[in-house]
Design an enzyme around this catalytic site. Sequence first.
Site, PDB file in Angstrom:
ATOM      1  CB  THR A  43      -6.570 -11.559   3.535  1.00  0.00           C
ATOM      2  OG1 THR A  43      -5.983 -10.471   4.257  1.00  0.00           O
ATOM      3  CG2 THR A  43      -6.538 -12.813   4.391  1.00  0.00           C
ATOM      4  CG  ASN A  68       2.832  -5.049   5.649  1.00  0.00           C
ATOM      5  OD1 ASN A  68       3.531  -5.919   5.142  1.00  0.00           O
ATOM      6  ND2 ASN A  68       2.274  -5.204   6.836  1.00  0.00           N
ATOM      7  CD  GLN A 113       0.955  -1.484   2.295  1.00  0.00           C
ATOM      8  OE1 GLN A 113       0.961  -0.303   1.958  1.00  0.00           O
ATOM      9  NE2 GLN A 113       0.181  -1.923   3.264  1.00  0.00           N
ATOM     10  CB  SER A 162      -5.623  -4.849  -1.372  1.00  0.00           C
ATOM     11  OG  SER A 162      -6.674  -4.612  -0.479  1.00  0.00           O
ATOM     12  CB  ALA A 163      -9.953  -1.900  -3.815  1.00  0.00           C
ATOM     13  CG  HIS A 164      -8.415  -1.789   2.138  1.00  0.00           C
ATOM     14  ND1 HIS A 164      -7.720  -1.333   3.238  1.00  0.00           N
ATOM     15  CD2 HIS A 164      -8.157  -3.105   2.043  1.00  0.00           C
ATOM     16  CE1 HIS A 164      -7.082  -2.367   3.797  1.00  0.00           C
ATOM     17  NE2 HIS A 164      -7.316  -3.450   3.079  1.00  0.00           N
ATOM     18  CB  THR A 179     -23.334 -13.013  -5.739  1.00  0.00           C
ATOM     19  OG1 THR A 179     -24.156 -14.160  -5.834  1.00  0.00           O
ATOM     20  CG2 THR A 179     -23.984 -11.829  -6.442  1.00  0.00           C
ATOM     21  CB  CYS A 184      -1.653  -6.484  21.629  1.00  0.00           C
ATOM     22  SG  CYS A 184      -0.963  -5.419  22.867  1.00  0.00           S
TER      23      CYS A 184
END
Length: 396
Positions: free
Chosen positions: A73, A152, A186, A206-208, A244, A332
């Site tokens: 993001t 995604n 993705q 993105s790592a996650h 940091t 929603c």
Amino acid sequence: MKRKIYLDFAATTPVDPRVKKAMEPYFSKEFGNTMSLHSFGQEAKTALEESREIVADLMGAKPNEVIFTSSATEANNFALKGIAFANKDRGNHIIISSIEHPCIIESANWLKTQGFEITKIKVNKQGVVDLKELENSIKKETILVSIMHANNEIGTIEPIEKISKIIKTQSQKLKTKIYFHTDAAQTFGKIPVNVKKLEVDLMTVSAHKMYGPKGVGALFIKEGTKIIPLLHGGGHEMGLRSSTVNVPGIVGFAKACQISKKEMENEAKRLKKLKEKLVKGVLNKVKGSHFVGDLKNSLPNVANFWFEGVEGESIVIELDLLGIAVSTGSACSSEKLQASHVLLACGLKPWQAHGSLRVSLGRFTKEKDIDYFLKVLPKVIENLRKISPFKGNFES
Ligand SMILES: Cc1ncc(COP(=O)(O)O)c(C=O)c1O
């Protein structure tokens, strides 16, 4: 004990135990600030730069072209706003696709309030960007095109190489520089992603999404790109992203990249087979079920369906009660139930899009998980249809 099956890997992935192990020393032992001159700081700095090399290697970039961020993001906001404001003397026109992730769409919508002009390119039924419309939309004022690598919700892979060729040709004709950004959140770590082959100027990862920790992303910025930072401060990340540095997270991201590099090819083949079984199974076992996307050209792990006469949210809740985690394309909002902008852009009617379900597989998915899903799904749909006010011709 109730079975727990996670089939929502496109939302997020668990941290791979090997990643967790690599991160551990950097929380309390090697905890230094990379900007500190003492040995604690310098050890952290070494870990940071080694990680940068590993992440850069997986995407075919130079290490100094990788800027770590807190997420995809943030990287997407940085790409759009950073390029827009650094190049506004040359033009104010930005092109995106109509199926981008909300962090691109909302960044673009905000840029509109700041005087930029935004064009959203249509997609076809499979979710592939209309190349002709893209070509025709490029003009002298265009400074940036941002098209995602894979979607995604439906998994469709966009023709990024063709898009970069169109952008190059048009910018040569117009004698201007148009930057090309792709959101690869993705795809990175799941299929080969190479910035040189894709010919992009900027790329988000993105790592996650690839078995690394949450809270870490990166933006590839090709050498020579004119961009300004979002975060000003101590001048970290080559002056482009002050704050940091999250050393444990970045070390984890690098470990996730090393694992993906080794295992990606076999894993993608394994997942592709499981996905084929899943798609065939759903379409055969549930009448009134439809596949959304492009089976040939899509992520090996994402499948999207819509079911006549039922709401995606109800399916998610019923499956959750049976221990299966999946998701729906609809979101929603507090005011009303909004259908997914991706599915609507693919031509689904709102009532069709409300029946959508995304099933996404991953490293820890076994064939027996798919078997169980296929065993319970028909009954779940049948029961929901019995109580649905929408009556159709779809006995399962
Ligand atoms: C295509 C795409 N872009 C961006 C994001 C945002 O990623 P992050 O959670 O790292 O901010 C996601 C996550 O859902 C995504 O799928």
